[in-house]
Design an enzyme around this catalytic site. Structure first.
Site, PDB file in Angstrom:
ATOM      1  N   ILE A 261       0.820  -1.213   0.000  1.00 24.10           N
ATOM      2  CA  ILE A 261       0.000   0.000   0.000  1.00 24.10           C
ATOM      3  C   ILE A 261       0.858   1.269   0.000  1.00 24.10           C
ATOM      4  CG2 ILE A 261      -1.935   1.161   1.186  1.00 24.10           C
ATOM      5  CD1 ILE A 261      -2.563  -1.592  -0.082  1.00 24.10           C
ATOM      6  N   SER A 263       3.694   2.514   2.445  1.00 21.74           N
ATOM      7  CA  SER A 263       4.727   2.744   3.451  1.00 21.74           C
ATOM      8  C   SER A 263       5.364   1.430   3.889  1.00 21.74           C
ATOM      9  CB  SER A 263       4.141   3.466   4.658  1.00 21.74           C
ATOM     10  OG  SER A 263       3.108   2.723   5.226  1.00 21.74           O
ATOM     11  N   ARG A 345      -1.392   7.202  18.917  1.00 26.21           N
ATOM     12  CA  ARG A 345      -0.813   7.854  17.735  1.00 26.21           C
ATOM     13  C   ARG A 345      -1.340   9.265  17.566  1.00 26.21           C
ATOM     14  NH1 ARG A 345       2.444   4.833  15.053  1.00 26.21           N
ATOM     15  NH2 ARG A 345       2.460   2.686  15.811  1.00 26.21           N
ATOM     16  N   TRP A 391      -8.300  15.718   6.603  1.00 26.26           N
ATOM     17  CA  TRP A 391      -7.365  15.570   7.719  1.00 26.26           C
ATOM     18  C   TRP A 391      -6.563  16.865   7.965  1.00 26.26           C
ATOM     19  CZ3 TRP A 391      -5.418   9.833   6.727  1.00 26.26           C
ATOM     20  CH2 TRP A 391      -6.464   8.959   7.075  1.00 26.26           C
ATOM     21  N   ASP A 430      -3.958   7.991  -2.678  1.00 25.12           N
ATOM     22  CA  ASP A 430      -4.608   7.437  -1.476  1.00 25.12           C
ATOM     23  C   ASP A 430      -5.828   8.254  -1.060  1.00 25.12           C
ATOM     24  OD1 ASP A 430      -2.923   5.256  -0.843  1.00 25.12           O
ATOM     25  OD2 ASP A 430      -1.428   6.605   0.015  1.00 25.12           O
ATOM     26  N   HIS A 472      -6.403   3.902  -2.691  1.00 21.10           N
ATOM     27  CA  HIS A 472      -6.443   2.997  -1.535  1.00 21.10           C
ATOM     28  C   HIS A 472      -7.398   3.561  -0.500  1.00 21.10           C
ATOM     29  CE1 HIS A 472      -5.373   0.670   1.955  1.00 21.10           C
ATOM     30  NE2 HIS A 472      -5.069   1.780   2.594  1.00 21.10           N
ATOM     31  N   HIS A 539      -2.518  -4.593  11.091  1.00 20.81           N
ATOM     32  CA  HIS A 539      -2.499  -4.141  12.483  1.00 20.81           C
ATOM     33  C   HIS A 539      -2.000  -5.219  13.437  1.00 20.81           C
ATOM     34  CE1 HIS A 539      -5.231  -1.439  10.389  1.00 20.81           C
ATOM     35  NE2 HIS A 539      -4.746  -0.527  11.213  1.00 20.81           N
ATOM     36  N   CYS A 571      -3.347  -2.358   4.346  1.00 20.75           N
ATOM     37  CA  CYS A 571      -2.981  -0.951   4.566  1.00 20.75           C
ATOM     38  C   CYS A 571      -1.453  -0.831   4.508  1.00 20.75           C
ATOM     39  CB  CYS A 571      -3.533  -0.464   5.909  1.00 20.75           C
ATOM     40  SG  CYS A 571      -3.601   1.344   6.057  1.00 20.75           S
TER      41      CYS A 571
HETATM   42  N1  GLN Z   1       0.200   5.027   1.342  1.00 18.72           N
HETATM   43  C1  GLN Z   1      -0.128   5.167   2.721  1.00 18.72           C
HETATM   44  C2  GLN Z   1       0.707   4.193   3.548  1.00 18.72           C
HETATM   45  O1  GLN Z   1       0.945   3.133   3.099  1.00 18.72           O
HETATM   46  C3  GLN Z   1      -1.584   4.902   2.994  1.00 18.72           C
HETATM   47  C4  GLN Z   1      -1.916   5.063   4.449  1.00 18.72           C
HETATM   48  C5  GLN Z   1      -3.368   4.910   4.796  1.00 18.72           C
HETATM   49  O2  GLN Z   1      -4.093   4.210   4.173  1.00 18.72           O
HETATM   50  N2  GLN Z   1      -3.810   5.556   5.803  1.00 18.72           N
HETATM   51  O3  GLN Z   1       1.094   4.475   4.665  1.00 18.72           O
HETATM   52 ZN    ZN Z   2      -4.888   2.240   4.597  1.00 15.45          ZN
END
Ligand code: GLN
Ligand code: ZN
Length: 601
Positions: A261, A263, A345, A391, A430, A472, A539, A571
């Protein structure tokens, strides 16, 4: 489906009430005089069942000793005004900061409110970082005070007790604001215009004095002014099937392509380098070298793992919104502007201070560097306009938000174009907050969805048909908005499914208004574009086993042709460590090899 769930929820109300009664009793015994019961749900369009539930609940609680004030916020009471005002409690709190006509709103509430009850008016915005317009507040509170006292029918005593029906507060809690502005290096043009939580508290005290005439206003409206011209939203050329065929020919990917995704772990070393750079202990070029080393390692690892579409890993980004806000004109970032995101966080939401535009490319150097290290396709990584706005701290009125969203979309559109020119063939935009920004009142939904979809499409519209656009989404339940997700027309959507259960995939088979609000039967056209349903939950630190991941694919291919399925986690991986990530992705790639054999044979 939603109605059915809500019905089941309400069945539990009667079990909950004695627990509340007991708690209130205990508080009363401890000498607590007042208890605030938060009921933000009163800002939603409640159906008859839920409205009745309110009466049932508070009728059952009225025997208890502490006085109750029911607090509503984040929007107006709307159709629930009558219900809220007539609950058997001692007072209500309303949030007028979200109302486009606050004075009328207050009058409406006072007209409904029995004369023995008090009214707490939230005049200081708990979701905005701007100062309060004191003249406006004084006007509203003075009139409210007069009305409340007229209805109360008591002679004015002149000792201040005549306004005891009126309380003054913040609209909502201050949980969502940064704590204190005093340590910030506020730019000259913003001085005196901003207020964080501590400053908002002082404002509440001032507002109460404005209401009694003890003080006169000395701060006027502060908000941002935007250029009135607004460009039209553009759309991409071509239809999905033609685009996807061109992209497949160019990218030459296997069946069920694997990707992530965006990161990869934000390691202690990355954070240390950034800290040193911010403190001036690391030069720009040393910092860049450190980040490049991270990118290099990330690319090598992905190649070793055998992933098909690689990412650069986002080492240089503190946060997916903050990073872009640093580069865009029109945002200001407070050094200590932290707010809780979830759990422990925290994030620093940028503050919109004017028209948003992109002075220069934001990601091209990093992504091009990553692409130069591999022959596999590198996926460029951007944050979409809906998430950027949602955000950030930005004005709450829909019209201003629509302009800002499109300005951000235009900036992203330019970045897409630059990435494409630099030879990047896949770009992910995203939108995890795509659903989150939905207004609370149904009447505003259609316009929000149109603007959200249009701005996303505009951000992608500079992509040639051969350039593959991904998006995403996560953190929300998307069952009731899949037709809007379809309308975004991203070539590939990677979406959280592992945690939200597999029902989401089921929902992808229908196209149209799947919540059935209009009572229509849906056409079973299904989701037309490609999907990467998250095959495991990032997670958890555990490595998912092959069988568990295969279930997602087995389920998905019932609704989506295998040629349009992708394989990915649900994610980004920034919160995991490298050891966990390697093991998880190794299992994911292995599983993919098994599944490819199964479906090709
Ligand atoms: N591209 C972002 C990551 O991978 C997407 C983060 C997210 O979905 N909140 O961290
Ligand atoms: Zn995500």
């Amino acid at each position: 489906m939603i109605n059915c769930c809500q019905f089941i929820k309400l069945e539990h109300l009667d079990k909950l009430l004695p627990v509340y009664a007991d708690l209130l009793n205990q508080l009363g015994e401890q000498g607590v005089d007042w208890v605030q019961m938060d009921e933000p749900i009163l800002s939603l369009d409640l159906d008859g069942q839920w409205q009745q539930a309110f009466e049932r609940a508070y009728n059952g609680l009225q025997q208890t000793p502490p006085q109750i004030i029911v607090a509503n916020y984040f929007d107006t009471l709307g159709n629930n005004c009558h219900i809220a005002c007539n609950l058997p409690v001692s007072g209500i709190h309303i949030d007028i900061t979200r109302s486009s006509q606050p004075k009328q709103y207050v009058t409406q509430v006072i007209d409904h409110l029995p004369s023995h009850k008090l009214l707490s008016i939230g005049v200081v915005d708990g979701l905005s970082v701007w100062t309060t317009d004191q003249a406006r507040v004084q006007d509203i509170l003075t009139e409210a005070n007069e009305r409340l006292n007229t209805y109360h029918n008591q002679p004015k005593t002149g000792d201040g007790k005549d306004n005891q029906r009126l309380w003054v507060g913040t609209g909502s809690s201050l949980l969502h604001l940064p704590v204190d502005l005093t340590s910030e290096d506020v730019p000259e043009n913003l001085k005196g215009k901003l207020a964080f939580a501590k400053q908002k508290l002082s404002e509440v005290v001032i507002c109460a004095k404005l209401a009694t005439g003890e003080l006169q206003p000395d701060v006027t409206a502060t908000d941002i002014s935007l250029s009135p011209t607004q460009s039209d939203a553009q759309v991409r050329d071509g239809v999905f099937s033609d685009r996807y065929a061109k992209q497949e020919a160019k990218l030459n990917l296997p069946l069920l392509p694997t990707t992530t995704i965006g990161s990869f772990p934000q390691t202690a070393e990355i954070r240390k380098a950034r800290r040193q750079w911010n403190n001036g202990e690391l030069s720009d070029s040393d910092y860049q070298d450190a980040m490049k080393a991270e990118i290099r390692q990330c690319v090598t690892d992905q190649e070793e793992l055998g992933l098909d579409v690689l990412v650069h890993g986002e080492a240089e980004r503190t946060d997916m919104v903050e990073y872009f806000a640093q580069y865009l004109d029109g945002f200001w970032l407070a050094k200590n502007g932290w707010v809780q995101s979830y759990g422990t966080r925290c994030v620093r939401p940028p503050i919109v201070v004017g028209d948003i535009s992109r002075p220069k490319a934001m990601t091209v150097d990093w992504i091009s560097y990553a692409q130069s290290l591999t022959n596999k396709p590198m996926k460029g990584m951007l944050t979409g306009p809906v998430t950027m706005l949602n955000w950030s701290f930005a004005p709450s009125d829909a019209a201003t938000r629509d302009i800002l969203r499109l300005q951000i979309a235009e900036a992203i559109n330019q970045e897409v174009s630059d990435l494409q020119d630099a030879g990047i063939g896949i770009i992910q935009i995203d939108e995890p907050a795509f659903r989150e920004g939905l207004p609370l009142k149904q009447a505003e939904h259609a316009s929000y969805w149109k603007q959200a979809v249009d701005s996303f499409k505009h951000s992608a519209s500079s992509a040639q048909p051969e350039t593959q656009i991904h998006t995403h989404m996560c953190y929300s339940s998307f069952h009731d908005c899949l037709h809007h997700i379809s309308a975004m027309d991203a070539d590939v959507i990677t979406i959280e499914t592992a945690r939200s259960g597999l029902q989401l995939l089921d929902a992808f088979k229908v196209d149209g208004n799947i919540d059935g609000a209009d009572g229509s039967t849906n056409t079973e056209r299904g989701y037309q574009n490609a999907i990467g349903p998250g095959v495991y939950d990032i997670h958890s630190p555990r490595a998912p086993d092959s069988d568990a991941m295969q279930i997602v694919i087995d389920e998905a291919q019932k609704y989506i042709p295998i040629e349009r399925l992708w394989i990915n986690p649900d994610c980004g991986l920034k919160t995991r460590n490298w050891e966990e990530v390697r093991q998880q992705l190794r299992n994911m790639v292995e599983m993919t090899h098994i599944v490819r054999k199964k479906y090709v044979a």
